[in-house]
Design an enzyme around this catalytic site. Structure first.
Site, PDB file in Angstrom:
ATOM      1  N   TYR A   1       0.875  -1.205   0.052  1.00  0.00           N
ATOM      2  CA  TYR A   1      -0.313  -0.149  -0.357  1.00  0.00           C
ATOM      3  C   TYR A   1       1.066   1.361  -0.170  1.00  0.00           C
ATOM      4  O   TYR A   1       1.515   0.755  -0.825  1.00  0.00           O
ATOM      5  CB  TYR A   1      -0.774  -0.085   1.237  1.00  0.00           C
TER       6      TYR A   1
ATOM      7  N   LYS B   1     -20.895 -19.202 -10.738  1.00  0.00           N
ATOM      8  CA  LYS B   1     -20.410 -19.171 -12.076  1.00  0.00           C
ATOM      9  C   LYS B   1     -18.643 -18.742 -11.522  1.00  0.00           C
ATOM     10  O   LYS B   1     -18.027 -19.365 -12.278  1.00  0.00           O
ATOM     11  CB  LYS B   1     -20.993 -18.450 -13.537  1.00  0.00           C
TER      12      LYS B   1
END
Length: 387
Positions: A35, A90
């Site tokens: 970060y 899915k």
């Protein structure tokens, strides 16, 4: 499976997916790399060269699986919230079967133009777009427009996925009954997204005696109730299939392909088909005809969309390996030639087709790799033809 069990499984962990980190953040050094201030280095690099985005961020490997829940096979318009479990499932299969990262997204049922804008506006976060359960004819314009606007693959599973798996199964079903694919008389019942895409692919593969039947009867070039995509396909086929309802055109047909609704085909109608009829009753959760009824009426080969019966014709055979191959090869489009290549590769996995084995099983070893390898071969062939 009991409905209570299904609910309990999905409630236990609030769905079937979670985000997982690719690196650990356990100390200040890790934090500075993952970060701040490290991300500033990446941001500046991508600002200078936007192509680095796909190499340095999740966007280079993440698929969006998008639905508005307006056209779920066998269930109809259930809405975007109710469609979310389907695209979540899915996404789970993408990761579990092919190692492809996918994010399920539900979009409100807005105008076609607004839907296209929405996907275009979020597309920088993704390496591909998988459209799911979007009603026709809007789905055709959405896919076509996004293909033109985006530089990443756009794939509609209810179109391309359905067509690929149906063709694969039909190739082997024709072998079982000793008929040539090009000689088959085929009726497609349900001319929505899946029906139109299947008709296009079967025609491209050499099937010419195609009869398209929708809720208002046979789709003809002069049918006033049909949309422009249905009319265009009927004109392309150019086959005089007569007119009227399914009951009026079923006589003498070699193949029934149902992409419609439950219990629309009867045993009496199957008996009026040609010798050794092939029945693909693909509506879920209840097929167009129960397999036992079709079998008693003389069907030689029967396929459904369910895992409860032999010959499950389901898009799961195509989409995980398909997107794995698209991403690996950097391919941006899914065209009819690629669809045929994948369908024939899946069909060839069954060396000796039989009435209850015309297509690989969902969990058969090598399904994903077969599809991915077919895409590699397609790309090599395309590149060699352009040399």
């Amino acid at each position: 499976m009991e409905q209570d069990e299904v609910i309990a499984i999905h409630e236990a962990e609030t769905g079937v997916l979670q985000m997982a980190p690719e690196m650990r953040v356990e100390n200040p050094s890790d934090l500075s790399l993952a970060y701040t201030p490290g991300v500033a280095t990446m941001s500046k690099a991508i600002e200078r060269d936007p192509s680095l985005k796909a190499k340095m961020t999740l966007s280079g490997k993440l698929i969006a699986v998008v639905t508005d829940g307006s056209a779920v096979l066998g269930l109809g318009n259930i809405g975007p919230a109710a469609g979310l479990p389907i695209v979540e499932g899915k996404a789970l299969l993408y990761k579990s079967l092919a190692g492809v990262d996918a994010l399920p997204l539900a979009v409100e049922q807005v105008s076609t133009e607004e839907f296209i804008r929405t996907i275009r506006n979020i597309s920088l976060s993704f390496a591909g777009i998988h459209l799911e359960d979007i009603a026709a004819p809007q789905c055709f314009e959405i896919e076509t427009s996004l293909e033109q606007l985006l530089d990443i693959p756009v794939y509609h599973d209810d179109q391309e996925g359905t067509a690929i798996v149906v063709l694969a199964a039909l190739i082997n079903a024709a072998k079982v009954v000793g008929k040539r694919l090009s000689d088959l008389r085929v009726v497609i019942n349900g001319v929505g997204a899946g029906g139109i895409a299947t008709g296009r692919l079967l025609y491209a593969a050499g099937v010419r005696k195609l009869t398209l039947v929708d809720i208002d009867g046979v789709v003809r070039p002069d049918s006033p109730a049909c949309n422009s995509y249905q009319i265009e396909l009927a004109e392309q086929i150019g086959y005089d299939s007569g007119s009227g309802s399914l009951d009026e055109v079923i006589s003498g047909q070699d193949v029934f392909i149902g992409l419609s609704a439950a219990n629309v085909l009867s045993g009496r109608q199957v008996r009026r088909m040609a010798a050794d009829p092939i029945i693909f009753a693909l509506a879920n959760p209840v097929p167009e005809i129960e397999p036992s009824v079709a079998r008693e009426a003389g069907a030689a080969v029967i396929a459904t969309g369910s895992s409860q019966h032999p010959n499950q014709v389901n898009n799961i055979l195509a989409f995980p390996g398909l997107f794995k191959g698209l991403l690996e090869c950097g391919l941006k489009r899914v065209d009819l030639k690629l669809e045929q290549t994948v369908a024939r590769a899946l069909a060839h996995m069954v060396c000796d087709p039989a009435p209850e084995h015309i297509i690989p099983g969902v969990f058969d070893e090598g399904v994903v790799e077969t599809v991915t390898q077919a895409i590699r071969a397609y790309v090599i062939d395309q590149n060699s033809n352009h040399i």
